[in-house]
Scaffold this motif. Sequence first.
Motif, mmCIF file in Angstrom:
data_model
loop_
_atom_site.group_PDB
_atom_site.id
_atom_site.type_symbol
_atom_site.label_atom_id
_atom_site.label_comp_id
_atom_site.label_asym_id
_atom_site.label_seq_id
_atom_site.Cartn_x
_atom_site.Cartn_y
_atom_site.Cartn_z
ATOM 1 N N GLU A 1 8.641 -0.881 -0.977
ATOM 2 C CA GLU A 1 7.403 -0.067 -1.837
ATOM 3 C C GLU A 1 6.063 -0.521 -1.036
ATOM 4 O OE1 GLU A 1 6.351 -1.444 -5.840
ATOM 5 O OE2 GLU A 1 5.317 0.238 -6.320
ATOM 6 N N GLU B 1 -4.549 1.149 -2.500
ATOM 7 C CA GLU B 1 -5.410 1.082 -3.782
ATOM 8 C C GLU B 1 -6.626 1.896 -3.264
ATOM 9 O OE1 GLU B 1 -5.683 -2.922 -6.003
ATOM 10 O OE2 GLU B 1 -7.580 -2.459 -4.960
ATOM 11 N N ILE C 1 -13.668 11.090 2.529
ATOM 12 C CA ILE C 1 -12.946 9.973 2.926
ATOM 13 C C ILE C 1 -12.848 8.944 1.492
ATOM 14 C CG2 ILE C 1 -12.631 7.743 4.211
ATOM 15 C CD1 ILE C 1 -14.335 8.977 6.540
ATOM 16 N N LEU C 2 -11.832 8.794 1.176
ATOM 17 C CA LEU C 2 -11.719 7.998 -0.216
ATOM 18 C C LEU C 2 -11.738 6.466 0.340
ATOM 19 C CD1 LEU C 2 -9.113 9.945 -2.466
ATOM 20 C CD2 LEU C 2 -11.571 10.153 -2.506
ATOM 21 N N PRO C 3 -12.167 5.651 -0.618
ATOM 22 C CA PRO C 3 -12.066 4.127 -0.368
ATOM 23 C C PRO C 3 -10.363 3.743 -0.490
ATOM 24 C CG PRO C 3 -13.037 4.582 -2.245
ATOM 25 C CD PRO C 3 -12.739 5.899 -1.772
ATOM 26 N N LEU C 4 -9.741 4.031 0.467
ATOM 27 C CA LEU C 4 -8.258 3.782 0.228
ATOM 28 C C LEU C 4 -7.964 2.640 1.222
ATOM 29 C CD1 LEU C 4 -5.516 6.829 -0.051
ATOM 30 C CD2 LEU C 4 -4.972 4.709 1.178
ATOM 31 N N ARG C 5 -6.905 1.675 0.487
ATOM 32 C CA ARG C 5 -6.939 0.453 1.247
ATOM 33 C C ARG C 5 -5.461 0.088 1.027
ATOM 34 N NH1 ARG C 5 -10.531 1.738 3.413
ATOM 35 N NH2 ARG C 5 -12.802 0.974 2.794
ATOM 36 N N TRP C 6 -4.792 0.076 1.949
ATOM 37 C CA TRP C 6 -3.335 -0.554 1.881
ATOM 38 C C TRP C 6 -3.342 -1.965 1.458
ATOM 39 C CZ3 TRP C 6 0.463 3.000 1.733
ATOM 40 C CH2 TRP C 6 0.204 4.035 2.151
ATOM 41 N N ARG C 7 -2.354 -2.200 0.337
ATOM 42 C CA ARG C 7 -2.641 -3.538 -0.120
ATOM 43 C C ARG C 7 -1.250 -4.188 0.395
ATOM 44 N NH1 ARG C 7 -6.591 -4.386 -0.313
ATOM 45 N NH2 ARG C 7 -8.246 -4.128 -1.936
ATOM 46 N N GLY C 8 -0.266 -3.627 0.562
ATOM 47 C CA GLY C 8 0.829 -4.464 1.289
ATOM 48 C C GLY C 8 2.175 -3.813 0.856
ATOM 49 N N ARG C 9 3.024 -4.535 1.156
ATOM 50 C CA ARG C 9 4.578 -3.920 0.685
ATOM 51 C C ARG C 9 5.204 -5.123 0.205
ATOM 52 N NH1 ARG C 9 6.774 -2.883 6.622
ATOM 53 N NH2 ARG C 9 7.094 -5.132 7.224
ATOM 54 N N ARG C 10 6.127 -4.502 -0.575
ATOM 55 C CA ARG C 10 7.119 -5.515 -1.211
ATOM 56 C C ARG C 10 8.642 -4.772 -1.397
ATOM 57 N NH1 ARG C 10 7.753 -5.186 -6.972
ATOM 58 N NH2 ARG C 10 7.063 -3.300 -7.607
ATOM 59 N N SER C 11 9.415 -5.907 -1.249
ATOM 60 C CA SER C 11 10.851 -5.274 -1.083
ATOM 61 C C SER C 11 11.443 -5.022 -2.398
ATOM 62 C CB SER C 11 11.583 -6.411 -0.317
ATOM 63 O OG SER C 11 12.889 -5.830 -0.225
ATOM 64 N N LEU C 12 12.057 -4.127 -2.798
ATOM 65 C CA LEU C 12 12.436 -3.856 -4.075
ATOM 66 C C LEU C 12 14.099 -4.100 -4.186
ATOM 67 C CD1 LEU C 12 11.092 -0.187 -4.653
ATOM 68 C CD2 LEU C 12 10.239 -2.134 -5.938
ATOM 69 N N SER C 13 14.770 -4.104 -3.031
ATOM 70 C CA SER C 13 16.077 -4.259 -3.318
ATOM 71 C C SER C 13 16.473 -5.592 -3.210
ATOM 72 C CB SER C 13 16.940 -3.359 -1.912
ATOM 73 O OG SER C 13 16.235 -3.880 -0.933
#
Lengths: 413, 405, 263
Positions: A347, A351, B393-405
């Motif tokens: 995922e 934000e 432009i929206l203030p959109l920042r990628w926060r990261g990722r995490r594994s679900l499986s």
Amino acid sequence: MSYRIRVEGLTKRYELATSRPLPRFARPLLHLLGVRHQAARDVDHKMALDDVSFSVTEGERVGIIGENGAGKSTLLHLLAGVAAPTSGSLEVDGRVHAALTLGLALREDLTGRENLYLDAEVQGRTRTETEGVIDRMIGFADLGDFIDQPVRTYSSGMKARLVFTSLVFVEPEILLIDEMLSVGDYWFSQKATHAVRELCSKGRIVMLVSHNLESMVSMCSRCLWLDGGRLVADGDPAEITAAYRERVRQRDETETTAKFSTQGQDWALSSAVRIKRVTVGSNGRPGPASVLSVGENAWISVELSADQLRGDHDLRLCIERLDGLRVTENRWSESSGALSPLAGQVEMVAEVAPMILGPGLYRVQAELLNAGTTVATARTVFKVVAERNLVGGQPVLRVPIEVSCRPRVAAER
Amino acid sequence: MPGSSRTGGLLATAVAGAAGDEGAVARSVIECRDLSKTFVVLDGQSIWRVIFGGDSVKGFPALRNVTVQVRQGEFLGVLGRNGAGKSTLLRTLGGVYAPTSGTVRVAGLVSAIYELGMAGNELLTGHDFASRWLSLHGTGGRQINRLLSEIAEFAELGAYFDNPIYTYSAGMKARLFFSVATSLPGQIYLIDEVLSVGDEHFQTKCWRRLRERLAAGASGILATHDWTAVLKLCREACVLERGRIVDRGSSPAVVQRYLGLPQPRGDSAAFSPHLPSVYCALTEEDTTLSIPIDVKVTSPIWFACSVESFRQGIGWSHLLQVEPRPVASTPGLYDIQVAIPTLPLSPGEYSLNLFLSERGPEGTFVSVDVRSWAYGNDVALAVAGEPRESVTILPLRWRGRRSLS
Amino acid sequence: MQILGFDRADARRLVNFLKMGLRDRFLGSTLGLVWAIANPLLMMGIFTFVFAFVFRSRLPGAETSLSFVIWLISGYGPWLAISDSLATSTGAVTGNSGLVKNLAFKTELLPIAGSLMGLVPLAVSTCYLVALLVLSGTRPSLSWLAILPVLVLQFVFITGIGLCLAAVNVFVRDTAMVLPNVLMILLFSSPIFYPLSEFPKAVQGVLQFHPFHVIAEGYRQPLLYRAWPAPWSLAYLAVLSALALFGGLVFFRKLKGYFDARI
């Protein structure tokens, strides 16, 4: 003498012929000539007017509005006596003059001036009577040098002016106008409004059909709204045109919203790599949401499922508004390096803090790219709401802008 | 930089594609120079004079020395009253009339709507009319079949599509004609007065279709007396009067002059004569605009502003907005500071509109001084940075990722 | 590539106009197609009846009336085509004002298409004629194809005249109304119902050069006598047709700039 119109339970039904296919033996030859169907025998019925009742007294200026096919022209045709009702009663007291089809009364070969004379003659005025008003008529029509050119060379707006001029000066007792005024320009509408008011102040009746709602409000004292042949409203023009506009706007909005929400499908090039879903939500509440508030901190989550992701992959997010305006676009690679290698269910979260989008309906689309080509997409729709609308307009973005004011420092030496 | 000159014509949008080649000047797709058209009305006698003698016959000048240029991707508005020569201009540009003098150049396939009349036999069904119109405009049989279903759907005629046109109402004829005439993906549109006919629903559809064509790169001319349409569709406009062009420029400015709208001029307060004509900013940076004003009274002066951009086919959109708020109430010189956090606009040029007003009766605002595109005197906001595809432009920042499986 | 000022796009447009014209004329009404066939047949039937049975005309030297009827139809068929072509092309511009005002195209194409519409009555009468010929015992022969050059020249000639008439009709609308009468005079003054030999000797010399006579003979020789038409007559017709077409095009093109105010 007082003029009036009274209509009770007026109904008009039309027969609609639908077409038939062509006889088989001649089909190839006829297709070659461009013929596909034959007008035919099968008959269908259409209720152009359905149980309409109202009455108009002298001095009233009545506007009729409604969508295409609502029965407005049919009503005028019946009032003018051009067609007969299927049932119901129709009482018209007064001489009726109708402008139902533009240009029908004009002789194309003659000049505008000659047409005015001719028309006056047809109406029963003597030449001397016409001579007396001809200059005022020409002034009213305001066609400049064109008045002495053949009507053939006139544009539809000019023809409308000419016809309207001769109608007004004939001083009809009951005047019916069908959609003719929409071709006139701004100044002409002003004049027409003035002329109509004057006529009605003398006790005449004017009924007109127009799609130009503003002119309707300025010109008419009363408004009838026809929908599907039925009279659905009868009263103040400003109120009724506003309600009509609102209804049309709402219906268009529902249609576009429905299309917007269901357009397109989630797609993947191969089942090995796909985007499971895209969701949005806000920091304050757990789980995905479909409605966000202006100004809160929101997040967008993209769930990927990949057996093995190697190579030059990238993730792109696009947010689009209902009317097609693209409000933002962002790629993972711009800020966070490479996406792959990646395996299993992952995922990615973005934000948006704060959510500065203004109220409206939006669609966020996530695209997984491999070396620039799209290999999977997914999308979701969300709505943004606000407590109140801003004064002065609906901006695309609602940004917390600070305004302060300070006295200007003295000028430099 | 304050004092830098504005380019003529109004503002560019940052819509995808348009920002492409900033260096090259877009070529003109419609051009006419010194175009004149005189109508000669001949009768039985004068035709012999023409045949044997030449051109010594008196005529009516419908167009006089008209010079007009339309660039690729743009729509030019031609305003004028009935009889000014708009239809004649369109038809001459479209090749239906031959010019009496001057040159016409049109680079591309023209789709023209000169009038909403049916140019043909009314015994034809809607289907056959569409088919005939398309083949007259050079479309092959297979493409016709493909287009016909689109035409039927757009026109919303239902079963009537296969009925003779004489059974149609005026509105239906208009819908059919517009649907047919805009079905071909022509690149150049010459449109005359048709957008003012028909009910709201139909008009919305027409506009939507026009926008689709525009997004695909269409250019053209809209000739009308309806200035609201010109404001929505055209960045530049000109005014025709008795066959001559009497005004031209950015459409809001032209419209304002055309309508004779007076500009609000109050004595209570005004924007300083030092007000810059361009403000510069950087995308996604905290930006403060400093706006100098002069106040002359002791009653509260209110300030509002908006940042807008022009979208062809839609008109002016507010991107950012500041609601009216009081800023000063004593005479003096002030600087209004407008602070925008993380400027969410893509690089490009935008229209900054400024409003000074006083409170009037019943809570209304009475304008005192205005800088706005509506008066042709708005201020430019030039945003620099890496070009983007979207306008905002929206203030959109990628926060990261995490594994679900 | 351009021929006479027309290019390939114009040729396609001409075909379109022709299809339009045929469709509108013959398929607009339920009886349209039927009438296209019945009308020429009716006219020819009436004349057949009148000349063969009422007047009992005979060709000099022939025994039966059938041969006279065949002789008559072979001249009358082309005549029907000619008068149809002229009538249609005269009104071609004025009757299509909607197109002229809204589509950019070479207006000449309208009268040309109108003229070519005459092919329909020609086809019908030729079929009728062939039926009669077979009935009278004549076997079909290759020499019948010799009517083709005459056919082409006929249409070229009539197109030229049609162009002139179409242009004049825009300004003098009476032209279209007067035309049927003029055609009637021409019909009875040419050797269609009666052979050349029946005319006064003095006129015969001149009438030999009557274009309609030359055209009629151009059909009669191959169909009735299995002979090629006289070379001089073909040459004469060719020159006349070329002059008519060029003249017509020049005339029309000169005037078409003035149509705008009259259409």
